[in-house]
Motif scaffolding. Structure first.
Motif, PDB file in Angstrom:
ATOM      1  N   ILE A  55      12.986   3.115  49.099  1.00 59.87           N
ATOM      2  CA  ILE A  55      11.725   3.088  48.371  1.00 59.87           C
ATOM      3  C   ILE A  55      10.663   2.262  49.106  1.00 59.87           C
ATOM      4  O   ILE A  55       9.549   2.719  49.330  1.00 59.87           O
ATOM      5  N   ASN A  56      10.999   1.048  49.495  1.00 61.76           N
ATOM      6  CA  ASN A  56      10.005   0.143  50.057  1.00 61.76           C
ATOM      7  C   ASN A  56       9.911   0.166  51.579  1.00 61.76           C
ATOM      8  O   ASN A  56       8.974  -0.392  52.139  1.00 61.76           O
ATOM      9  N   ASN A  57      10.883   0.761  52.273  1.00 61.28           N
ATOM     10  CA  ASN A  57      10.905   0.780  53.738  1.00 61.28           C
ATOM     11  C   ASN A  57      10.804  -0.625  54.330  1.00 61.28           C
ATOM     12  O   ASN A  57      10.076  -0.865  55.287  1.00 61.28           O
ATOM     13  N   GLY A  58      11.545  -1.560  53.749  1.00 57.07           N
ATOM     14  CA  GLY A  58      11.491  -2.955  54.191  1.00 57.07           C
ATOM     15  C   GLY A  58      11.987  -3.162  55.602  1.00 57.07           C
ATOM     16  O   GLY A  58      11.410  -3.944  56.359  1.00 57.07           O
ATOM     17  N   GLY A  59      13.066  -2.477  55.984  1.00 55.15           N
ATOM     18  CA  GLY A  59      13.600  -2.637  57.327  1.00 55.15           C
ATOM     19  C   GLY A  59      12.626  -2.192  58.396  1.00 55.15           C
ATOM     20  O   GLY A  59      12.455  -2.851  59.422  1.00 55.15           O
ATOM     21  N   GLN A  60      11.966  -1.065  58.143  1.00 48.86           N
ATOM     22  CA  GLN A  60      11.001  -0.561  59.111  1.00 48.86           C
ATOM     23  C   GLN A  60       9.770  -1.464  59.199  1.00 48.86           C
ATOM     24  O   GLN A  60       9.203  -1.661  60.276  1.00 48.86           O
ATOM     25  N   MET A  61       9.366  -2.023  58.067  1.00 48.93           N
ATOM     26  CA  MET A  61       8.211  -2.926  58.070  1.00 48.93           C
ATOM     27  C   MET A  61       8.524  -4.201  58.854  1.00 48.93           C
ATOM     28  O   MET A  61       7.712  -4.660  59.656  1.00 48.93           O
ATOM     29  N   PHE A  62       9.698  -4.779  58.610  1.00 45.31           N
ATOM     30  CA  PHE A  62      10.100  -5.964  59.365  1.00 45.31           C
ATOM     31  C   PHE A  62      10.251  -5.646  60.847  1.00 45.31           C
ATOM     32  O   PHE A  62       9.907  -6.465  61.703  1.00 45.31           O
ATOM     33  N   ALA A  63      10.774  -4.469  61.181  1.00 43.39           N
ATOM     34  CA  ALA A  63      10.937  -4.072  62.576  1.00 43.39           C
ATOM     35  C   ALA A  63       9.579  -3.953  63.257  1.00 43.39           C
ATOM     36  O   ALA A  63       9.402  -4.405  64.395  1.00 43.39           O
ATOM     37  N   LEU A  64       8.610  -3.353  62.599  1.00 47.79           N
ATOM     38  CA  LEU A  64       7.272  -3.233  63.169  1.00 47.79           C
ATOM     39  C   LEU A  64       6.648  -4.606  63.387  1.00 47.79           C
ATOM     40  O   LEU A  64       6.045  -4.875  64.434  1.00 47.79           O
ATOM     41  N   PHE A  65       6.816  -5.497  62.425  1.00 49.58           N
ATOM     42  CA  PHE A  65       6.311  -6.865  62.544  1.00 49.58           C
ATOM     43  C   PHE A  65       6.989  -7.581  63.714  1.00 49.58           C
ATOM     44  O   PHE A  65       6.324  -8.282  64.496  1.00 49.58           O
TER      45      PHE A  65
END
Length: 101
Positions: A55-65
């Motif tokens: 739902i939140n795509n947290g892993g991808q967001m942290f990876a991009l950061f």
């Protein structure tokens, strides 16, 4: 189909290669490459485990950061290595024993 275990194995191999490079090399640029490999292993794990957060795509967001921070850190590290080379005419960390003007 590639599963989560395959990503974890690739990540562990990348991390181990990076750790080996850091421990065995005497060149500041090669040590920086080892650190980047270890960081890429962590990013790969973030993306792989982001599969469970649909739902939140947290892993991808942290990876991009993490990728953005890695790019900035690499630029700063290369600038420091370049200035150290100009001062001491070497990039071997063991040969640089005094960091003064």
């Amino acid at each position: 189909m590639i599963g989560l275990n395959d990503f974890m194995i690739v990540s562990v191999v990348l991390f181990c290669i990076g750790l080996f490079i850091i421990v065995s090399k005497k060149n500041a640029i090669q040590i920086l490459i080892g650190i980047e490999l270890m960081l890429n292993a962590a990013v790969l794990n973030l993306v792989a485990f982001g599969k469970y957060d649909r739902i939140n795509n947290g892993g991808q967001m942290f990876a991009l950061f993490a990728i953005v921070l890695a790019a900035a850190t690499t630029a700063v590290a290369l600038a420091i290595i370049l200035n150290v080379y100009r001062q001491y005419k070497t990039i071997d960390p063991d040969k640089i024993n005094q960091l003064k003007d």
